[in-house]
Enzyme design. Sequence first.
Site, mmCIF file in Angstrom:
data_model
loop_
_atom_site.group_PDB
_atom_site.id
_atom_site.type_symbol
_atom_site.label_atom_id
_atom_site.label_comp_id
_atom_site.label_asym_id
_atom_site.label_seq_id
_atom_site.Cartn_x
_atom_site.Cartn_y
_atom_site.Cartn_z
ATOM 1 N N HIS A 5 0.836 -1.204 0.000
ATOM 2 C CA HIS A 5 0.000 0.000 0.000
ATOM 3 C C HIS A 5 0.874 1.260 0.000
ATOM 4 O O HIS A 5 0.687 2.163 -0.825
ATOM 5 C CB HIS A 5 -0.907 -0.008 1.237
ATOM 6 C CG HIS A 5 -1.768 1.209 1.365
ATOM 7 N ND1 HIS A 5 -3.046 1.265 0.854
ATOM 8 C CD2 HIS A 5 -1.534 2.423 1.942
ATOM 9 C CE1 HIS A 5 -3.557 2.461 1.101
ATOM 10 N NE2 HIS A 5 -2.662 3.178 1.759
ATOM 11 N N GLU A 6 1.830 1.296 0.928
ATOM 12 C CA GLU A 6 2.703 2.472 1.013
ATOM 13 C C GLU A 6 3.613 2.581 -0.210
ATOM 14 O O GLU A 6 3.947 3.689 -0.646
ATOM 15 C CB GLU A 6 3.543 2.416 2.292
ATOM 16 C CG GLU A 6 2.732 2.420 3.583
ATOM 17 C CD GLU A 6 1.745 3.569 3.673
ATOM 18 O OE1 GLU A 6 2.029 4.658 3.112
ATOM 19 O OE2 GLU A 6 0.688 3.392 4.286
ATOM 20 N N HIS A 9 1.883 4.616 -2.872
ATOM 21 C CA HIS A 9 2.057 6.059 -2.674
ATOM 22 C C HIS A 9 3.480 6.487 -3.060
ATOM 23 O O HIS A 9 3.680 7.502 -3.742
ATOM 24 C CB HIS A 9 1.808 6.427 -1.207
ATOM 25 C CG HIS A 9 0.402 6.219 -0.749
ATOM 26 N ND1 HIS A 9 -0.696 6.685 -1.440
ATOM 27 C CD2 HIS A 9 -0.094 5.601 0.366
ATOM 28 C CE1 HIS A 9 -1.797 6.372 -0.780
ATOM 29 N NE2 HIS A 9 -1.458 5.701 0.311
#
Length: 340
Positions: A5-6, A9
Amino acid sequence: MIISHEFGHFFMAKKMGVKVEIFSFGFGPKVASIKRGGTEYVLSAIPFGGYVKMAGDELAGKLEGKEWEFYSKPIYKRFNIIAAGPVVNYLLGFIFFCMVFMLGAPVATSRIGGILSSYPAEEAGIKTGDRILEIDGKGVKYWDEVLAAIHDRKEGNINLLIERNGEKHEITVEGKSEDAKDILGRPLKRTMIGIAPSDEVVFVKYGFFKSIEMGAGTVWKITVITYQAIWGMIIGAVSVKAMAGPIGIFAMTGKAASMGLIYLLHISAFISVSLAIFNLLPFPILDGGHILFLAIEKIKGKPVSPKAQELAQNIAFTLLIAFVLFVTWNDILNLPKMFK
């Protein structure tokens, strides 16, 4: 899944020309860190989450107007950066589901594992261990087919062809209509005969393209059902106790891992998709909340004031911590069931 997920980003920020100062797995005090290419990669003490700190990502902070700052980028680039995390989780869940269907998805067979007392099946002489071959002349192999054929029909006689000790028997059972509720708490009628599945499972494999189709369908179905469940919680039709917290997720993942790779992939896919859905909720401090602020900025022509954003995020953070504590306490109460 947190790292993926990170990474979404992180990757998109780099692609959009934004400087990433910190990539952290976990929150709180630093346990270890290393710096590479202008980014500090951090392992933090509390492993329930993570974050990416970008240059100029706070309106209330010191903005230098540099091109590598987050708020120097147009709205669509900031949207891409924020949405990338949930998108990666969706993709990961989709890939895992496709792998499950290609390797062999576990499916409960039509063998009966239990008979409920005072229900039509018991009265008709159906026994534990019987295998249902046909329902009203239509062949069935799996338990979901059995449920679909019985639950969705009206009351009346149901003709079953069963196999018992290698012999076939025709049995007529009268369906019993009962009041039930759907996921939003709306009343419905459901036909029952009083049977439960066994723990007999077969692994059903699908071709490459069929697996992709089923993977996409499963992701869509989970998304729809999850948002329906969230709405049900908001209107009070679904209990919040149905949700699992960190302990519950750990228990489910551990149990799945002990059962084999397929089960671990399946639960991981489900959690990854759920993480994407949760993060897209329009709630301050979540990705969906940041997207909401972008939408307001687009409509107003200027960003939401730092003071308003900070107030909304502080309130949201307090509510989120309270929610996490609640589901964690609920997990603790359910520990005996989880580790059975």
